[in-house]
Design a protein around this motif. Structure first.
Motif, mmCIF file in Angstrom:
data_model
loop_
_atom_site.group_PDB
_atom_site.id
_atom_site.type_symbol
_atom_site.label_atom_id
_atom_site.label_comp_id
_atom_site.label_asym_id
_atom_site.label_seq_id
_atom_site.Cartn_x
_atom_site.Cartn_y
_atom_site.Cartn_z
ATOM 1 N N THR A 1 0.836 -1.196 0.000
ATOM 2 C CA THR A 1 0.000 0.000 0.000
ATOM 3 C C THR A 1 0.874 1.250 0.000
ATOM 4 N N ARG A 2 0.234 2.400 -0.207
ATOM 5 C CA ARG A 2 0.979 3.674 -0.126
ATOM 6 C C ARG A 2 1.577 3.866 1.258
ATOM 7 N N GLY A 3 0.863 3.357 2.282
ATOM 8 C CA GLY A 3 1.390 3.473 3.640
ATOM 9 C C GLY A 3 2.714 2.745 3.791
ATOM 10 N N ALA A 4 2.813 1.562 3.186
ATOM 11 C CA ALA A 4 4.065 0.807 3.241
ATOM 12 C C ALA A 4 5.175 1.560 2.517
ATOM 13 N N PHE A 5 4.797 2.227 1.437
ATOM 14 C CA PHE A 5 5.797 3.009 0.702
ATOM 15 C C PHE A 5 6.351 4.128 1.580
ATOM 16 N N TYR A 6 5.460 4.914 2.180
ATOM 17 C CA TYR A 6 5.904 6.059 2.969
ATOM 18 C C TYR A 6 6.544 5.650 4.297
ATOM 19 N N SER A 7 6.388 4.408 4.673
ATOM 20 C CA SER A 7 7.096 3.916 5.858
ATOM 21 C C SER A 7 8.567 3.653 5.543
ATOM 22 N N ASN A 8 8.884 3.581 4.251
ATOM 23 C CA ASN A 8 10.253 3.268 3.830
ATOM 24 C C ASN A 8 10.934 4.394 3.061
ATOM 25 N N PHE A 9 10.141 5.184 2.348
ATOM 26 C CA PHE A 9 10.717 6.248 1.516
ATOM 27 C C PHE A 9 9.895 7.517 1.667
ATOM 28 N N GLY A 10 10.607 8.638 1.679
ATOM 29 C CA GLY A 10 9.916 9.903 1.819
ATOM 30 C C GLY A 10 9.258 10.363 0.539
ATOM 31 N N SER A 11 9.768 9.884 -0.621
ATOM 32 C CA SER A 11 9.232 10.306 -1.908
ATOM 33 C C SER A 11 9.705 9.351 -2.990
ATOM 34 N N LYS A 12 9.098 9.497 -4.138
ATOM 35 C CA LYS A 12 9.525 8.701 -5.297
ATOM 36 C C LYS A 12 10.959 9.038 -5.670
ATOM 37 N N LEU A 13 11.335 10.304 -5.510
ATOM 38 C CA LEU A 13 12.691 10.738 -5.847
ATOM 39 C C LEU A 13 13.716 10.106 -4.905
ATOM 40 N N GLN A 14 13.390 10.033 -3.630
ATOM 41 C CA GLN A 14 14.298 9.409 -2.665
ATOM 42 C C GLN A 14 14.514 7.937 -3.011
ATOM 43 N N LEU A 15 13.425 7.254 -3.366
ATOM 44 C CA LEU A 15 13.544 5.856 -3.779
ATOM 45 C C LEU A 15 14.438 5.734 -5.013
ATOM 46 N N PHE A 16 14.269 6.630 -5.969
ATOM 47 C CA PHE A 16 15.047 6.597 -7.205
ATOM 48 C C PHE A 16 16.537 6.742 -6.907
ATOM 49 N N LEU A 17 16.875 7.665 -6.013
ATOM 50 C CA LEU A 17 18.280 7.877 -5.659
ATOM 51 C C LEU A 17 18.880 6.641 -4.984
ATOM 52 N N GLU A 18 18.118 6.008 -4.103
ATOM 53 C CA GLU A 18 18.634 4.802 -3.461
ATOM 54 C C GLU A 18 18.810 3.680 -4.480
ATOM 55 N N LEU A 19 17.901 3.597 -5.421
ATOM 56 C CA LEU A 19 18.004 2.594 -6.471
ATOM 57 C C LEU A 19 19.280 2.802 -7.287
ATOM 58 N N LEU A 20 19.575 4.045 -7.623
ATOM 59 C CA LEU A 20 20.785 4.371 -8.370
ATOM 60 C C LEU A 20 22.039 4.085 -7.553
ATOM 61 N N GLU A 21 21.999 4.426 -6.263
ATOM 62 C CA GLU A 21 23.157 4.191 -5.400
ATOM 63 C C GLU A 21 23.468 2.697 -5.292
ATOM 64 N N ARG A 22 22.432 1.879 -5.136
ATOM 65 C CA ARG A 22 22.643 0.437 -5.048
ATOM 66 C C ARG A 22 23.159 -0.116 -6.364
ATOM 67 N N ASP A 23 22.641 0.396 -7.449
ATOM 68 C CA ASP A 23 23.100 -0.063 -8.757
ATOM 69 C C ASP A 23 24.560 0.327 -8.974
ATOM 70 N N GLN A 24 24.927 1.514 -8.522
ATOM 71 C CA GLN A 24 26.313 1.955 -8.665
ATOM 72 C C GLN A 24 27.250 1.088 -7.828
ATOM 73 N N GLU A 25 26.834 0.728 -6.627
ATOM 74 C CA GLU A 25 27.649 -0.141 -5.785
ATOM 75 C C GLU A 25 27.901 -1.481 -6.476
ATOM 76 N N SER A 26 26.871 -2.013 -7.117
ATOM 77 C CA SER A 26 27.013 -3.270 -7.837
ATOM 78 C C SER A 26 27.978 -3.133 -9.009
ATOM 79 N N THR A 27 27.865 -2.025 -9.744
ATOM 80 C CA THR A 27 28.750 -1.793 -10.886
ATOM 81 C C THR A 27 30.192 -1.632 -10.432
#
Length: 222
Positions: A51-77
């Motif tokens: 649910t949206r509640g689960a989303f906001y319990s983990n991320f403050g915004s879609k942009l914050q999630l996007f940045l974490e996704l990029l950071e994790r991908d960069q660590e893998s690379t």
């Protein structure tokens, strides 16, 4: 009568990490399919089964999630990059290392669309651009460091600095990857090998030019 072990109950922290990872995985698929701007929280949470509640319990915004996704991908690379340049089994020439670098970090990397979305977003959002630029600089600096180590190990010195070569290779490989997405039959490994062979040959025979010291900040993502 067979006995079955009871499933291990997740701790609260493990459950939270699992939810967070599922949201990240779902967002990755949605961003690559629909693009960052078009993706909604409803799309992401529906794909993850939350649910949206689960989303906001983990991320403050879609942009914050996007940045974490990029950071994790960069660590893998970067982990793949370290494995390539630390691989003692590769042939002792720059071309061999660069071919592996291209295959592992570019040709076979499924995140090209994700990073393309990030580059577009960075041109439209100055707050995002500052964070994204830091990721790009870190990636470029890591490549510079490994190329400098290779040049020192193999010799002779290149007519350009490691920083210049790292920037040039990043631009070259990103462009090739884009063409590969559009026409994978045209951009073959044999073609890349020919390009790198000529690049390395010309670099080793050209006259020295003024170089940029390793570690010099080079603006990227502009």
């Amino acid at each position: 009568m067979a006995r079955y072990a009871k499933p291990t109950r997740l701790t609260r922290e493990q459950s939270r990490d699992l939810t967070r990872q599922r949201l990240l995985d779902a967002a990755r698929g949605v961003f690559m399919k629909d693009g960052f701007a078009a993706a909604s929280l409803e799309d992401i949470t529906a794909a993850a089964g939350y649910t949206r509640g689960a989303f906001y319990s983990n991320f403050g915004s879609k942009l914050q999630l996007f940045l974490e996704l990029l950071e994790r991908d960069q660590e893998s690379t970067m982990a793949r990059m370290r494995a390539i340049f630390d691989n003692q089994a590769l042939h002792g020439d720059m071309e061999s290392y660069l071919m592996h670098y291209y295959r592992e970090c570019y040709r076979d990397n499924g995140s090209h669309l994700l990073w393309s979305e990030a580059k577009l977003q960075a041109t439209r959002d100055t707050r995002f651009r500052a964070r994204f630029d830091a990721l790009m600089r870190a990636s470029l600096q890591a490549t510079t460091t490994y190329i400098a180590a290779l040049v020192e190990r193999m010799g002779p010195p290149l007519p350009v600095s490691a920083a210049e070569l790292a920037l040039g290779l990043s631009a070259l490989f990103n462009g090739l990857q884009f063409y590969c997405l559009l026409n994978p039959q045209a951009v073959t490994n044999e073609l890349i090998k020919n390009i790198l062979t000529n690049l390395c040959a010309r670099s080793s025979t050209s006259l020295p030019t003024q170089t940029i010291p390793i570690g010099t900040a080079i603006p990227v993502g502009n």
